[in-house]
Write an enzyme that holds these catalytic residues in place. Structure first.
Site, short mmCIF file in Angstrom:
data_model
loop_
_atom_site.label_atom_id
_atom_site.label_comp_id
_atom_site.label_asym_id
_atom_site.label_seq_id
_atom_site.Cartn_x
_atom_site.Cartn_y
_atom_site.Cartn_z
N LYS A 174 19.03 42.28 37.16
CA LYS A 174 20.38 42.15 36.58
C LYS A 174 20.54 40.81 35.85
O LYS A 174 21.23 40.73 34.82
CB LYS A 174 21.45 42.29 37.68
CG LYS A 174 22.89 42.24 37.15
CD LYS A 174 23.24 43.46 36.31
CE LYS A 174 24.45 43.34 35.40
NZ LYS A 174 25.72 43.01 35.93
N GLU A 181 21.93 40.67 27.39
CA GLU A 181 23.28 41.00 26.90
C GLU A 181 23.87 39.82 26.11
O GLU A 181 24.50 40.02 25.06
CB GLU A 181 24.16 41.35 28.10
CG GLU A 181 25.57 41.74 27.77
CD GLU A 181 26.40 41.88 29.05
OE1 GLU A 181 26.06 42.71 29.91
OE2 GLU A 181 27.38 41.12 29.19
N1 LIG Z 1 33.50 43.30 35.63
C1 LIG Z 1 32.32 43.76 35.28
O1 LIG Z 1 32.13 44.26 34.16
C2 LIG Z 1 31.15 43.71 36.24
C3 LIG Z 1 30.03 44.50 35.97
C4 LIG Z 1 28.96 44.49 36.87
C5 LIG Z 1 29.00 43.70 37.99
N2 LIG Z 1 30.10 42.91 38.22
C6 LIG Z 1 30.08 42.12 39.45
O2 LIG Z 1 30.74 42.88 40.46
C7 LIG Z 1 31.46 41.99 41.34
C8 LIG Z 1 32.93 42.34 41.29
O3 LIG Z 1 33.35 42.21 39.95
P1 LIG Z 1 34.82 42.61 39.49
O4 LIG Z 1 34.80 42.55 38.00
O5 LIG Z 1 35.26 43.84 40.18
O6 LIG Z 1 35.63 41.36 40.04
P2 LIG Z 1 37.21 41.22 40.31
O7 LIG Z 1 37.97 42.22 39.53
O8 LIG Z 1 37.52 39.79 40.15
O9 LIG Z 1 37.34 41.62 41.85
C9 LIG Z 1 36.82 40.79 42.84
C10 LIG Z 1 37.02 41.43 44.19
O10 LIG Z 1 36.57 40.52 45.19
C11 LIG Z 1 37.66 40.15 46.03
N3 LIG Z 1 37.57 38.73 46.35
C12 LIG Z 1 37.47 37.71 45.48
N4 LIG Z 1 37.43 36.53 46.16
C13 LIG Z 1 37.50 36.85 47.47
C14 LIG Z 1 37.52 36.08 48.65
N5 LIG Z 1 37.42 34.74 48.62
N6 LIG Z 1 37.63 36.72 49.83
C15 LIG Z 1 37.72 38.07 49.86
N7 LIG Z 1 37.72 38.86 48.78
C16 LIG Z 1 37.61 38.24 47.59
C17 LIG Z 1 38.91 40.44 45.22
O11 LIG Z 1 40.01 40.61 46.10
P3 LIG Z 1 41.53 40.47 45.57
O12 LIG Z 1 41.85 41.79 44.93
O13 LIG Z 1 42.31 40.19 46.79
O14 LIG Z 1 41.51 39.32 44.58
C18 LIG Z 1 38.49 41.72 44.51
O15 LIG Z 1 38.53 42.82 45.37
C19 LIG Z 1 31.14 40.58 40.86
O16 LIG Z 1 30.02 40.10 41.54
C20 LIG Z 1 30.81 40.79 39.39
O17 LIG Z 1 30.02 39.76 38.87
C21 LIG Z 1 31.18 42.92 37.39
#
Ligand SMILES: NC(=O)c1ccc[n+]([C@@H]2O[C@H](COP(=O)([O-])OP(=O)(O)OC[C@H]3O[C@@H](n4cnc5c(N)ncnc54)[C@H](OP(=O)(O)O)[C@@H]3O)[C@@H](O)[C@H]2O)c1
Length: 301
Positions: A174, A181
């Site tokens: 990744k 990317e």
């Molecule tokens: N966005 C993309 O296109 C994408 C693609 C592939 C992989 N990813 C990866 O997938 C993962 C999630 O991405 P996302 O885009 O879904 O992120 P996001 O929308 O910011 O969501 C983050 C999640 O983690 C929780 N969280 C954050 N800080 C926390 C803490 N200190 N304690 C407990 N829970 C916590 C948040 O809870 P709350 O709702 O309470 O804030 C939320 O459920 C990341 O590692 C990201 O790099 C993202």
């Protein structure tokens, strides 16, 4: 099969819902509660904590973490309310976030001593993929991968997942994916700037559309260009600040470690950092130097 999901953010929520729609029982926890009520109405059982989510599973327990990379992942596993308290030997933790692969290797080794398998999963596909099917590179024990195969089949597009190696391999892949990317995004941006600046009055959407139909560079990113430029008013409100950068820098670190020249990726990541700097101190120094040695023009701020 009942799957635990921890982290219902932009990616996690549609992925948990996709699992539920595909007939899996799913139990989920999220730090903030609102989203739990939303998914409950669509068949995902809410859990009060990661531990509670794990406790509601039956063997072989599978918990998918979808939270930001770093300490949060450790907290979700080993914290007071972490999933580990509800797991036993032969259970499986999956990290689908963008963790650094060395963290994944460390976690896998620490959990192995307790008989728990750890799969590091590089998830690609963005928000549309989360809802309609992602692409997954999976690292870790092959046997655990086979146990989780139905989950991967449910979340990925057809043929969109693969066991790529031992612990860390999924997240290493990744990092490379993201580094590529960066360069792809940059080159698309530069090409469209060139079209925009040219002496021709190009309709950029039309050009992108034509290229997307049989052109050598047709791609999902080019489809997104079409979409982004179709709403010109909205596009014109977007500044040239570009966020992110961490996984690109990880890619460059690996390239240096492995002595692989990656000039395009290096430039793309530098360009990203430049956009975040707001103003280039380096360029100001260059202008000041040219003034010193040659009396060349400078512009004041
Ligand atoms: N966005 C993309 O296109 C994408 C693609 C592939 C992989 N990813 C990866 O997938 C993962 C999630 O991405 P996302 O885009 O879904 O992120 P996001 O929308 O910011 O969501 C983050 C999640 O983690 C929780 N969280 C954050 N800080 C926390 C803490 N200190 N304690 C407990 N829970 C916590 C948040 O809870 P709350 O709702 O309470 O804030 C939320 O459920 C990341 O590692 C990201 O790099 C993202």
């Amino acid at each position: 099969m009942k799957v635990g999901f921890v982290g219902l953010g932009r990616m996690g929520k549609p992925m948990a819902l996709r699992l539920a729609r595909q007939g899996f029982e799913a139990v989920a926890h999220n730090r903030s509660q609102g989203v739990l009520r939303e998914v409950a109405s669509e068949g995902v059982e809410p859990a009060a904590s990661p531990l509670d989510a794990a406790n509601r599973l039956t063997p072989p327990r599978v918990v998918w973490l979808m939270v930001p990379a770093g300490e949060v992942v450790d907290e979700m596993i080993w914290g007071e309310q972490g999933v580990l308290g509800g797991l036993q030997a032969r259970d499986i933790i999956i990290d689908g976030g963008n963790s650094h692969y060395t963290d994944s290797v460390r976690r896998a080794e620490a959990l192995r001593s307790q008989g728990i398998d750890y799969l590091d999963v590089g998830t690609s596909g963005g928000l549309e993929g989360a809802a309609n099917g992602v692409s997954l590179t999976i690292g870790g024990p092959r046997a655990a991968f086979e146990v989780c195969r139905p989950v991967f089949e449910a979340l990925a597009v057809p043929e969109g997942f693969a066991h790529v190696g031992e612990s860390g391999a999924g997240h290493f892949a990744k990092i490379v994916h993201n580094a590529m990317e960066y360069a792809l995004l940059q080159v698309i941006g530069e090409g469209f700037w060139l079209l925009e600046r040219s002496d021709y009055d190009f309709d950029l959407v039309q050009v992108a559309h034509a290229w997307n139909h049989g052109g050598v560079i047709r791609s999902w990113l080019l489809e997104l260009v079409e979409r982004a430029l179709s709403d010109r008013e909205r596009f014109d409100q977007i500044s040239d600040y570009v966020g992110g950068g961490e996984t690109g820098e990880w890619g460059i670190e690996e390239a240096r470690r492995l002595h692989v020249p990656t000039p395009l990726i290096d430039l793309a990541v530098s360009e990203r950092l430049l956009s975040q700097a707001g103003e280039s101190f380096a360029r100001r120094v260059v202008a000041a130097l040219r003034l010193q040695f040659g009396g060349h023009e400078v512009r004041t701020r």
